[in-house]
Design an enzyme around this catalytic site. Structure first.
Site, PDB file in Angstrom:
ATOM      1  N   TYR A 197       0.840  -1.199   0.000  1.00 22.48           N
ATOM      2  CA  TYR A 197       0.000   0.000   0.000  1.00 22.48           C
ATOM      3  C   TYR A 197       0.874   1.248   0.000  1.00 22.48           C
ATOM      4  O   TYR A 197       0.645   2.182  -0.780  1.00 22.48           O
ATOM      5  CB  TYR A 197      -0.938  -0.022   1.215  1.00 22.48           C
ATOM      6  CG  TYR A 197      -1.642   1.286   1.477  1.00 22.48           C
ATOM      7  CD1 TYR A 197      -2.651   1.738   0.621  1.00 22.48           C
ATOM      8  CD2 TYR A 197      -1.292   2.085   2.571  1.00 22.48           C
ATOM      9  CE1 TYR A 197      -3.290   2.954   0.858  1.00 22.48           C
ATOM     10  CE2 TYR A 197      -1.922   3.289   2.807  1.00 22.48           C
ATOM     11  CZ  TYR A 197      -2.922   3.714   1.952  1.00 22.48           C
ATOM     12  OH  TYR A 197      -3.539   4.922   2.175  1.00 22.48           O
TER      13      TYR A 197
ATOM     14  N   GLU B 153     -11.089   5.472   5.806  1.00 22.43           N
ATOM     15  CA  GLU B 153     -10.687   6.331   6.924  1.00 22.43           C
ATOM     16  C   GLU B 153     -11.827   6.469   7.935  1.00 22.43           C
ATOM     17  O   GLU B 153     -11.595   6.427   9.146  1.00 22.43           O
ATOM     18  CB  GLU B 153     -10.272   7.719   6.416  1.00 22.43           C
ATOM     19  CG  GLU B 153      -9.041   7.755   5.540  1.00 22.43           C
ATOM     20  CD  GLU B 153      -7.741   7.519   6.280  1.00 22.43           C
ATOM     21  OE1 GLU B 153      -7.764   7.350   7.515  1.00 22.43           O
ATOM     22  OE2 GLU B 153      -6.689   7.491   5.612  1.00 22.43           O
TER      23      GLU B 153
ATOM     24  N   TRP C  47      -5.042   1.507  10.985  1.00 19.48           N
ATOM     25  CA  TRP C  47      -5.002   1.454   9.521  1.00 19.48           C
ATOM     26  C   TRP C  47      -4.592   0.076   9.013  1.00 19.48           C
ATOM     27  O   TRP C  47      -5.067  -0.371   7.972  1.00 19.48           O
ATOM     28  CB  TRP C  47      -4.066   2.536   8.979  1.00 19.48           C
ATOM     29  CG  TRP C  47      -4.175   2.669   7.494  1.00 19.48           C
ATOM     30  CD1 TRP C  47      -3.227   2.383   6.562  1.00 19.48           C
ATOM     31  CD2 TRP C  47      -5.327   3.111   6.766  1.00 19.48           C
ATOM     32  NE1 TRP C  47      -3.719   2.628   5.291  1.00 19.48           N
ATOM     33  CE2 TRP C  47      -4.997   3.067   5.397  1.00 19.48           C
ATOM     34  CE3 TRP C  47      -6.612   3.536   7.137  1.00 19.48           C
ATOM     35  CZ2 TRP C  47      -5.902   3.441   4.393  1.00 19.48           C
ATOM     36  CZ3 TRP C  47      -7.502   3.908   6.141  1.00 19.48           C
ATOM     37  CH2 TRP C  47      -7.149   3.848   4.792  1.00 19.48           C
TER      38      TRP C  47
END
Length: 200
Positions: A16, A38, A46
């Site tokens: 990512y 988010e 995350w």
């Protein structure tokens, strides 16, 4: 090859970081995906979002905001019954609600990307000190955007969440200077160097 330290916990996070984080996003479906990930992260981390990303994509039909905006009770139950999904009805409802708000922004500005990038006049911002690792959780820019999003009805998108989105969608380049991606994400982008944007 040097990378930002936060991504080194596993392969998916490294991928990512190497391929997406900080790359300027002007595609609305990707904007919606990043923004809703988010929003769902609130209170979590995350890494969990990245690990569950394919489950989210399955639940929300590839983050097709047109389809998500039309979801009803049956869809909410389907999503909450999906194995591995975050079982927060409030967050699922917020994603659906936000998809409807997202469509209203598109009606007004043409695209959500035009709306969002308007806050930086289309430029990627390089804040002094951030490349040395002095990165805030939120700043004046994210405060202003979060306030406007709230006015437009969006949920779970406070200033800290918005700042994380600005990092991920490339409006703010917060790769550390030694990271190999720091210069790469700026390739072809118009940039603006700014002093630290103090919280409002």
């Amino acid at each position: 090859m040097e990378r930002c330290g936060w991504c080194l916990c596993n392969e998916k996070m490294v991928k990512y970081h190497d391929e997406e984080w900080g790359v300027p996003v002007h595609d609305d479906r990707k904007q919606f995906e990043y923004l809703m990930m988010e929003a769902m992260q609130c209170g979590l981390n995350w890494n969990m979002m990245i690990q569950k990303r394919e489950i989210f994509r399955e639940c929300f039909e590839g983050f097709d905001f047109q389809k998500v905006a039309a979801y009803g009770e049956e869809d909410i139950r389907r999503i909450l019954d999906t194995e591995g999904m975050i079982r927060s009805r409030r967050k699922v409802e917020a994603v659906i609600h936000n998809a409807r708000c997202f469509l209203k922004v598109r009606e007004e500005f043409g695209t959500f990307s035009e709306y969002l990038w308007g806050f930086s006049k289309g430029k990627m911002i390089l804040y002094m000190g951030h490349q040395k690792g002095q990165i805030p959780a939120r700043n004046g820019l994210s405060d202003r955007i979060a306030k406007d999003l709230k006015k437009r009805g969006f949920k779970y998108l406070g200033s800290v969440t918005v700042y994380a989105h600005l990092q991920s969608c490339g409006m703010v380049n917060d790769h550390v200077e030694g990271c190999f991606r720091y210069l790469e994400v700026m390739d072809g982008a118009e940039t603006a160097r700014k002093r630290r944007d103090i919280e409002s």
